[in-house]
Design a protein around this motif. Sequence first.
Motif, PDB file in Angstrom:
ATOM      1  N   LYS A   1      49.069  34.079  47.837  1.00 47.72           N
ATOM      2  CA  LYS A   1      49.162  34.426  46.418  1.00 47.72           C
ATOM      3  C   LYS A   1      48.453  35.736  46.078  1.00 47.72           C
TER       4      LYS A   1
ATOM      5  N   ARG B   1      44.423  45.548  60.079  1.00 50.41           N
ATOM      6  CA  ARG B   1      45.229  45.199  58.899  1.00 50.41           C
ATOM      7  C   ARG B   1      46.589  45.856  59.109  1.00 50.41           C
TER       8      ARG B   1
ATOM      9  N   ARG C   1      50.087  26.227  52.658  1.00 52.32           N
ATOM     10  CA  ARG C   1      49.197  27.405  52.784  1.00 52.32           C
ATOM     11  C   ARG C   1      47.742  26.990  53.037  1.00 52.32           C
TER      12      ARG C   1
HETATM   13  N1  LIG Z   1      46.217  46.030  46.083  1.00 52.21           N
HETATM   14  C1  LIG Z   1      47.010  46.268  47.103  1.00 52.21           C
HETATM   15  N2  LIG Z   1      48.142  45.600  47.188  1.00 52.21           N
HETATM   16  C2  LIG Z   1      48.984  45.814  48.218  1.00 52.21           C
HETATM   17  C3  LIG Z   1      48.670  46.764  49.176  1.00 52.21           C
HETATM   18  N3  LIG Z   1      49.685  46.799  50.108  1.00 52.21           N
HETATM   19  C4  LIG Z   1      50.601  45.870  49.701  1.00 52.21           C
HETATM   20  N4  LIG Z   1      50.185  45.269  48.542  1.00 52.21           N
HETATM   21  C5  LIG Z   1      50.819  44.220  47.838  1.00 52.21           C
HETATM   22  O1  LIG Z   1      50.504  42.986  48.460  1.00 52.21           O
HETATM   23  C6  LIG Z   1      51.471  42.056  48.101  1.00 52.21           C
HETATM   24  C7  LIG Z   1      51.814  41.200  49.260  1.00 52.21           C
HETATM   25  O2  LIG Z   1      52.906  40.396  48.921  1.00 52.21           O
HETATM   26  P1  LIG Z   1      53.083  38.951  49.438  1.00 52.21           P
HETATM   27  O3  LIG Z   1      52.273  38.621  50.623  1.00 52.21           O
HETATM   28  O4  LIG Z   1      54.577  38.820  49.688  1.00 52.21           O
HETATM   29  O5  LIG Z   1      52.686  38.050  48.242  1.00 52.21           O
HETATM   30  P2  LIG Z   1      51.829  36.778  48.197  1.00 52.21           P
HETATM   31  O6  LIG Z   1      51.600  36.571  46.852  1.00 52.21           O
HETATM   32  O7  LIG Z   1      50.686  36.859  49.064  1.00 52.21           O
HETATM   33  O8  LIG Z   1      52.868  35.701  48.806  1.00 52.21           O
HETATM   34  P3  LIG Z   1      52.590  34.631  49.851  1.00 52.21           P
HETATM   35  O9  LIG Z   1      52.179  35.317  51.050  1.00 52.21           O
HETATM   36  O10 LIG Z   1      53.871  33.950  50.055  1.00 52.21           O
HETATM   37  O11 LIG Z   1      51.520  33.783  49.350  1.00 52.21           O
HETATM   38  C8  LIG Z   1      52.597  42.859  47.500  1.00 52.21           C
HETATM   39  O12 LIG Z   1      52.560  42.680  46.074  1.00 52.21           O
HETATM   40  C9  LIG Z   1      52.287  44.319  47.797  1.00 52.21           C
HETATM   41  O13 LIG Z   1      52.707  45.220  46.775  1.00 52.21           O
HETATM   42  C10 LIG Z   1      47.469  47.473  49.049  1.00 52.21           C
HETATM   43  O14 LIG Z   1      47.126  48.315  49.848  1.00 52.21           O
HETATM   44  N5  LIG Z   1      46.667  47.192  48.004  1.00 52.21           N
END
Ligand SMILES: Nc1nc2c(ncn2[C@@H]2O[C@H](COP(=O)(O)OP(=O)(O)OP(=O)(O)O)[C@@H](O)[C@H]2O)c(=O)[nH]1
Length: 539
Positions: free
Chosen positions: A409, A445, A524
């Motif tokens: 999330k 990462r 999760r």
């Molecule tokens: N703040 C920040 N956000 C990032 C970065 N790189 C990617 N994101 C965001 O991280 C999020 C990852 O998305 P998901 O893993 O699909 O979303 P989640 O809510 O964790 O979904 P689940 O894994 O299914 O729980 C996306 O909204 C990306 O835009 C970053 O460097 N910084």
Amino acid sequence: MRELIRNSIVFRSASAVLGVSFFIGILFSVASYIYFVDEEQDQTVNTVYDLLASLENTASIACYINDQNLANEVVNGLGRNADISQVSINVKGTILAELVKPTPPHHPSIATLFRKNINHIDRDISSPFNSSEKVCTVHMQINQDAVFEHSTSKARFVVALLLFQTVLIALALVYIMYRMVTNPIKSISDRLHTLLPQNGELLQHPHRHTGDELGQLVNDVNNIISDLVSSLDEERHLRVQHALGEKKFQAIFDNAETGIFQMNEHGELISYNQALARMLDLPTGQTIASHALLERISGQELRLHLMIHSAISEAQILSEDFYIELGQNKKKWLNIVLHAAENGVLQGLINDVTERKQQEEKAHQLAVTDHLTGLNNRLGLDREMARLAKENANGTGCPFFLLLIDLDKFKTVNDTYGHSAGDIVLVHFAKILLRTLRKTDFIARLGGDEFVLLLRGLDDLSKAEEIARKIISQASRRIDISPDTQVQIGTSIGISYTPATAFSPEDLLAQADAAMYEVKQHGRNAYQVAPYFPDDPAR
Ligand SMILES: Nc1nc2c(ncn2[C@@H]2O[C@H](COP(=O)(O)OP(=O)(O)OP(=O)(O)O)[C@@H](O)[C@H]2O)c(=O)[nH]1
């Protein structure tokens, strides 16, 4: 000096001419002597016969009328000849007249070998009126010594003349040879001894020998001298140029900032400049520290030996970087350029490339670092996985667990509190990982909220699970994103494993990803271990 004279061409040619002349002269003299002695003896006998012929008529009358006085006159007439020692006229066995002369004693010598044996002459005398009637016999005893003495005195004179002529011709020949050949050669030789070609001096033609063989010899020698002098001038010029070049090289060698050295095929230094001594921290002095380079690059000697071998066998200029340690915390990178000179000697340059290496290292570090968290990025993970895969394939690797982590999330944090709040969460989580893992473990990462951990040297699943649980627990705590705002996230972890054998990085990652996907599917914030099939040929 005496030896010099004896070996001189003047002395030897004169000796040869005189020797040959005397030999031929003596040969001809002896032949002439024999011939003349023989001739003279025959001549003497003929003279006796002629004398007898002139008195034959008187002897005939004396015998015919038996006149003793007349017979004595004939005998005395014949006896006046010095070559006759005894004369007698015999009429029917009775001596009518006789003359016997005293003869000096005979002294035998080698010359008497050529004496002819003529003892006596008997001549029958005929009647004055009837030539077929013999009236008496004239008997003459020849004085052989007198005949021989008489003959040899003439021969001696002729031989003496011949010898005198030989001597004169020999001396004339020696003189002509001296004037025309040996003296000019000697003058050329004397001049050559004192000649100074570097002052432009040349040989002079001997007097009246400009156009003959000696003149040609002088011309040829002068040409050789001129060629020699110009060659010497050229060589002197080259020597000066070479010395200048050497000086320049020495100045460069001494003052260059680059290390310059010569080494043998075993990697031992033969010579080096000050710059190299400074780079390798060598004591300054006369003694060459021949093993210094090998000692300083300890552990990389094989690479240097391979470089030397290639430089010699392939005649190439090779360049490689070597790492050296000069005591504690004094580390340097040196770039060695090597090429084979000759006779197993190699020349080389060494430059201190520590700064470049550090910049490269920095650039490399930057390329594999995640800017937000300071952890490794995907490129860093790829390289590390490739390195481990190579080590394991070589049999020098170790077993390890791979943990693929995805925050739960996380998107909500971003969407609710903004991207910077999401960044704070990511950095916070990175710190948890750094705190939880050993220094030898690898953390990356991959992007977004996805992390990979490599727990190297770990063969115990329970320990890997313990770490997963610790991460899940710590990450689930509330995180302050501002003084009055807190967020909470969860972590889903997929775990895969490889022993110290060959593996596929993609497969290992895919296995963990599949396990992590399972966790996401089942609520999760937990971990899942990917099934491990040690006999799976696809691994
Ligand atoms: N703040 C920040 N956000 C990032 C970065 N790189 C990617 N994101 C965001 O991280 C999020 C990852 O998305 P998901 O893993 O699909 O979303 P989640 O809510 O964790 O979904 P689940 O894994 O299914 O729980 C996306 O909204 C990306 O835009 C970053 O460097 N910084």
